[in-house]
Motif scaffolding. Structure first.
Motif, short mmCIF file in Angstrom:
data_model
loop_
_atom_site.label_atom_id
_atom_site.label_comp_id
_atom_site.label_asym_id
_atom_site.label_seq_id
_atom_site.Cartn_x
_atom_site.Cartn_y
_atom_site.Cartn_z
N THR A 135 0.84 -1.19 0.00
CA THR A 135 0.00 0.00 0.00
C THR A 135 0.88 1.24 0.00
N LEU A 136 0.63 2.14 -0.95
CA LEU A 136 1.26 3.46 -0.96
C LEU A 136 0.21 4.46 -0.48
N TYR A 137 0.56 5.21 0.56
CA TYR A 137 -0.34 6.20 1.13
C TYR A 137 -0.02 7.58 0.55
N THR A 138 -1.01 8.46 0.55
CA THR A 138 -0.86 9.81 0.02
C THR A 138 -0.16 9.72 -1.33
N ALA A 139 -0.76 8.96 -2.22
CA ALA A 139 -0.14 8.61 -3.49
C ALA A 139 -0.60 9.53 -4.61
N GLY A 140 0.23 9.59 -5.63
CA GLY A 140 -0.10 10.37 -6.81
C GLY A 140 0.36 9.66 -8.07
N LEU A 141 -0.35 9.92 -9.15
CA LEU A 141 0.00 9.43 -10.48
C LEU A 141 0.66 10.60 -11.20
N TYR A 142 1.86 10.39 -11.70
CA TYR A 142 2.64 11.43 -12.35
C TYR A 142 3.01 10.99 -13.76
N LEU A 143 2.72 11.85 -14.74
CA LEU A 143 3.06 11.56 -16.12
C LEU A 143 4.47 12.06 -16.39
N LEU A 144 5.30 11.19 -16.98
CA LEU A 144 6.68 11.57 -17.28
C LEU A 144 6.70 12.64 -18.38
N GLN A 145 7.62 13.57 -18.23
CA GLN A 145 7.78 14.64 -19.21
C GLN A 145 9.27 14.76 -19.51
N GLN B 262 11.31 17.03 -20.64
CA GLN B 262 12.06 18.24 -20.31
C GLN B 262 11.93 18.64 -18.85
N LYS B 263 11.41 17.74 -18.00
CA LYS B 263 11.18 18.10 -16.60
C LYS B 263 11.74 17.01 -15.70
N PRO B 264 12.57 17.36 -14.72
CA PRO B 264 13.06 16.35 -13.78
C PRO B 264 11.90 15.73 -13.00
N VAL B 265 12.02 14.46 -12.70
CA VAL B 265 10.96 13.72 -12.01
C VAL B 265 10.54 14.41 -10.71
N VAL B 266 11.49 14.93 -9.95
CA VAL B 266 11.15 15.54 -8.67
C VAL B 266 10.34 16.83 -8.81
N GLU B 267 10.22 17.36 -10.03
CA GLU B 267 9.45 18.58 -10.26
C GLU B 267 8.08 18.32 -10.90
N LEU B 268 7.72 17.07 -11.13
CA LEU B 268 6.45 16.76 -11.77
C LEU B 268 5.27 17.10 -10.86
N GLU B 269 4.18 17.49 -11.47
CA GLU B 269 2.94 17.75 -10.76
C GLU B 269 2.04 16.52 -10.89
N PRO B 270 1.23 16.22 -9.88
CA PRO B 270 0.39 15.02 -9.96
C PRO B 270 -0.74 15.18 -10.99
N TYR B 271 -0.97 14.10 -11.73
CA TYR B 271 -2.09 14.02 -12.67
C TYR B 271 -3.36 13.63 -11.92
N GLU B 272 -3.19 12.75 -10.91
CA GLU B 272 -4.31 12.30 -10.08
C GLU B 272 -3.77 11.96 -8.71
N LEU B 273 -4.56 12.22 -7.67
CA LEU B 273 -4.15 11.94 -6.29
C LEU B 273 -5.06 10.88 -5.68
N PHE B 274 -4.50 10.08 -4.77
CA PHE B 274 -5.22 9.01 -4.10
C PHE B 274 -4.89 9.01 -2.61
N GLU B 275 -5.85 8.68 -1.78
CA GLU B 275 -5.58 8.49 -0.35
C GLU B 275 -4.61 7.32 -0.17
N PHE B 276 -4.84 6.26 -0.93
CA PHE B 276 -3.92 5.13 -0.97
C PHE B 276 -4.12 4.40 -2.30
N VAL B 277 -3.12 3.67 -2.70
CA VAL B 277 -3.17 2.84 -3.90
C VAL B 277 -2.41 1.56 -3.58
N THR B 278 -2.89 0.43 -4.10
CA THR B 278 -2.21 -0.85 -3.89
C THR B 278 -1.38 -1.13 -5.13
N VAL B 279 -0.08 -1.33 -4.94
CA VAL B 279 0.84 -1.53 -6.06
C VAL B 279 1.44 -2.92 -6.02
#
Length: 189
Positions: free
Chosen positions: A135-145, A147-164
């Motif tokens: 379980t990942l808590y306070t999770a987000g889905l991030y689309l790779l870009q 020209q942008k470093p991963v640590v600067e990505l904005e979330p596409y969708e947020l979740f309270e938790f997601v099972t991975v």
């Protein structure tokens, strides 16, 4: 169908080829990862299943619907991640756990969130020995870009938790930082 009573939950399940929307069934008091990590059960039963083309867009476009079925049994080893159900039941006291932020790479996007691991255990050691579904808590889905470093990505969708499924992730990389925090030097610390 089941020997024990079960509770129905809506779920969105991602595999390499599909997004499946339907109902999953949990034992009262157990979490989604608990169900998926249960030994001796290779398939996840899903009722009222709508099968869409693979992707991350939610809700999906009507034209992406490939099929519908009253029942489908999904082979667990092919599950990448899912939204729905309940968070996993901790195996240890919360006082003995700490949260580590990580990002799991799945094709052209990543899922980032907080993973609870035993205190004092390195994340890399935990990932090497953990059960596949976590379980990942306070999770987000991030689309790779590109020209942008991963640590600067904005979330596409947020979740309270997601099972991975750790075994389906292509890699673990530095996580996008919530609230502007820099996580680059803490991933495996």
């Amino acid at each position: 169908m089941y020997r024990q009573p079960r509770e129905a939950f809506e779920a969105r399940i991602h595999t390499l080829e599909h997004r499946i929307y339907g109902q999953i069934y949990l034992i009262p008091g157990s979490g989604t990862a608990d169900l998926l990590n249960a030994e001796g059960k290779a398939y996840l039963p899903v009722t009222g299943a709508l099968l869409y083309e693979a992707g991350h867009k939610h809700p999906p476009e009507a034209g992406e619907l490939k099929a519908s079925s009253a029942f489908v049994a999904l082979q667990k080893t092919y599950l990448r991640w899912l939204v729905g159900g309940r968070p996993a039941t901790p195996r240890a006291s919360r006082a003995m756990l700490e949260k580590k932020r990580l990002a799991l790479l799945y094709g052209s996007y990543l899922l980032a969130g907080d993973l609870e691991i035993p205190k004092g255990v390195r994340l890399s050691d935990y990932l090497s020995s953990a059960k596949p579904f976590q379980t990942l808590y306070t999770a987000g889905l991030y689309l790779l870009q590109p020209q942008k470093p991963v640590v600067e990505l904005e979330p596409y969708e947020l979740f309270e938790f997601v099972t991975v499924n750790l075994y389906q992730a292509e890699g673990v990389i530095e996580a996008p930082a919530p609230s502007g925090q820099d996580t680059r030097l803490t991933l495996f610390g």
